[in-house]
Design a protein around this motif. Sequence first.
Motif, short mmCIF file in Angstrom:
data_model
loop_
_atom_site.label_atom_id
_atom_site.label_comp_id
_atom_site.label_asym_id
_atom_site.label_seq_id
_atom_site.Cartn_x
_atom_site.Cartn_y
_atom_site.Cartn_z
N PHE A 1 0.82 -1.22 0.00
CA PHE A 1 0.00 0.00 0.00
C PHE A 1 0.85 1.27 0.00
O PHE A 1 0.45 2.27 -0.60
CB PHE A 1 -0.93 0.05 1.22
CG PHE A 1 -1.90 -1.09 1.36
CD1 PHE A 1 -2.04 -2.07 0.39
CD2 PHE A 1 -2.70 -1.19 2.50
CE1 PHE A 1 -2.94 -3.13 0.53
CE2 PHE A 1 -3.61 -2.24 2.65
CZ PHE A 1 -3.72 -3.21 1.67
N CYS B 1 -4.11 0.05 5.92
CA CYS B 1 -5.33 0.87 5.98
C CYS B 1 -6.00 0.52 7.30
O CYS B 1 -6.25 -0.67 7.57
CB CYS B 1 -6.27 0.58 4.81
SG CYS B 1 -5.63 1.06 3.20
N ASP C 1 -6.53 -3.56 7.10
CA ASP C 1 -6.27 -4.09 5.76
C ASP C 1 -4.76 -4.03 5.52
O ASP C 1 -4.13 -3.00 5.80
CB ASP C 1 -7.02 -3.22 4.74
CG ASP C 1 -7.10 -3.81 3.34
OD1 ASP C 1 -6.34 -4.73 3.02
OD2 ASP C 1 -7.94 -3.31 2.56
N ASP D 1 -3.10 -9.92 0.01
CA ASP D 1 -3.94 -8.81 0.45
C ASP D 1 -5.08 -9.40 1.30
O ASP D 1 -5.75 -10.33 0.85
CB ASP D 1 -4.48 -8.12 -0.81
CG ASP D 1 -5.36 -6.90 -0.56
OD1 ASP D 1 -5.42 -6.42 0.57
OD2 ASP D 1 -5.98 -6.44 -1.55
N HIS E 1 -3.94 -4.93 -7.73
CA HIS E 1 -5.27 -4.86 -8.35
C HIS E 1 -5.16 -5.28 -9.81
O HIS E 1 -4.64 -4.55 -10.63
CB HIS E 1 -5.84 -3.44 -8.26
CG HIS E 1 -6.16 -3.05 -6.86
ND1 HIS E 1 -5.98 -1.78 -6.38
CD2 HIS E 1 -6.67 -3.76 -5.83
CE1 HIS E 1 -6.36 -1.73 -5.11
NE2 HIS E 1 -6.77 -2.92 -4.75
N GLU F 1 -13.79 -9.32 -0.96
CA GLU F 1 -13.77 -8.40 0.17
C GLU F 1 -15.10 -7.70 0.43
O GLU F 1 -15.29 -6.56 0.03
CB GLU F 1 -12.62 -7.39 0.05
CG GLU F 1 -12.38 -6.75 -1.30
CD GLU F 1 -11.17 -5.81 -1.23
OE1 GLU F 1 -11.01 -5.10 -0.23
OE2 GLU F 1 -10.39 -5.80 -2.20
N TRP G 1 -8.68 9.71 0.47
CA TRP G 1 -8.58 8.27 0.73
C TRP G 1 -9.72 7.73 1.59
O TRP G 1 -10.36 6.76 1.20
CB TRP G 1 -7.24 7.93 1.39
CG TRP G 1 -6.11 7.95 0.44
CD1 TRP G 1 -5.14 8.91 0.34
CD2 TRP G 1 -5.82 6.98 -0.57
NE1 TRP G 1 -4.27 8.60 -0.68
CE2 TRP G 1 -4.66 7.42 -1.25
CE3 TRP G 1 -6.42 5.78 -0.98
CZ2 TRP G 1 -4.10 6.70 -2.29
CZ3 TRP G 1 -5.85 5.06 -2.03
CH2 TRP G 1 -4.71 5.53 -2.67
N GLU H 1 -11.48 -9.59 4.12
CA GLU H 1 -10.91 -9.92 2.81
C GLU H 1 -9.90 -11.06 2.93
O GLU H 1 -9.15 -11.11 3.91
CB GLU H 1 -10.17 -8.68 2.25
CG GLU H 1 -9.42 -8.92 0.94
CD GLU H 1 -8.73 -7.68 0.41
OE1 GLU H 1 -8.53 -6.72 1.19
OE2 GLU H 1 -8.38 -7.66 -0.78
N1 MF3 Z 1 -6.29 -3.54 0.27
C1 MF3 Z 1 -7.10 -2.66 -0.49
C2 MF3 Z 1 -7.85 -3.54 -1.43
O1 MF3 Z 1 -8.25 -4.54 -0.98
C3 MF3 Z 1 -6.35 -1.60 -1.19
C4 MF3 Z 1 -5.69 -0.66 -0.32
S1 MF3 Z 1 -5.63 0.86 -1.03
C5 MF3 Z 1 -4.14 1.46 -0.67
O2 MF3 Z 1 -8.03 -3.34 -2.57
F1 MF3 Z 1 -4.05 2.64 -1.09
F2 MF3 Z 1 -3.96 1.41 0.62
F3 MF3 Z 1 -3.23 0.73 -1.22
#
Ligand code: MF3
Length: 264
Positions: A57, A69, A95, A106, A176, A202, A219, A233
């Motif tokens: 992240f 996060c 997260d 993730d 992603h 998730e 954010w 998730e």
């Molecule tokens: N873990 C998140 C997801 O599941 C994404 C985090 S966004 C970030 O997609 F900016 F923190 F990377």
Amino acid sequence: MITIKSRREFAKMARAGAAVAAVLAAVRETALPGVSLVTLDEIGAKVIAERGCTASFLGYQGTYPATLCLSPNDVIVHGIPSEYKLREGDILSVDAGAIFEGFHGDAAFTVGIGQVTSDARRLMDTTEDALWAGLREVRKGGRLGDIGAAVHAIGEAHGYGVVEEYVGHGIGREMHEEPQVPNYGTPGKGLKLKTGMALCIEPMFNAGRRSTKVDGDGWTVRTDDGSLSAHWEHTVAITPDGPQVFTIGDQPVAVGFEEARAHR
Ligand code: MF3
Ligand code: CO
């Protein structure tokens, strides 16, 4: 593009996933009243480094400023760790993402801080149940719509707002990847699942309405109505040996072994 991963690539993803699991376990132990969110973020960074991984992240899209996060109470996802000190009765979504030799893992969970209300507990438990309902739909020959439909049905049955603006995703060399994995769908419809695919499922459930808003920091995603939100998730792969969850513990766990459900 939907990427198909080899056994060797999955082995790397499993290492990244094990690091993520270790981060989440460490944060779960430490998330007590009086502890600040930045302290939890530092723990996450330390565990990721100890595992020979880097944080997914940090620096994401050029601006995400932290390792984790951390999303308290009405924050759905993408909360930036702050000096905020956890209080008895809060809920906190955690997260984490890690990279091992170029491959990502993730995962996320929501934890109650000290004693929480029975409503908050039910929200968290139901969101975890929905994640597992989605994971059980992951199989070679299955469809993407099976996953979303299973997740959505559980949220709906409890009267929760099922978040639609943010979705799960494919994962591999990128955090992603395609496809998007929405928390809604039609059984039997959508992409056909194949060996070599890896997905992040998730669910994000709100105690109130499903609508979301983003803070001025660009954010922090909150419930529009201020209600509590929970997020769970896992990273799941369709390996040549069948579907496996990579983000529970040190080893992959075959889907269906529910006693392996982590971190209750
Ligand atoms: N873990 C998140 C997801 O599941 C994404 C985090 S966004 C970030 O997609 F900016 F923190 F990377
Ligand atoms: Co994700």
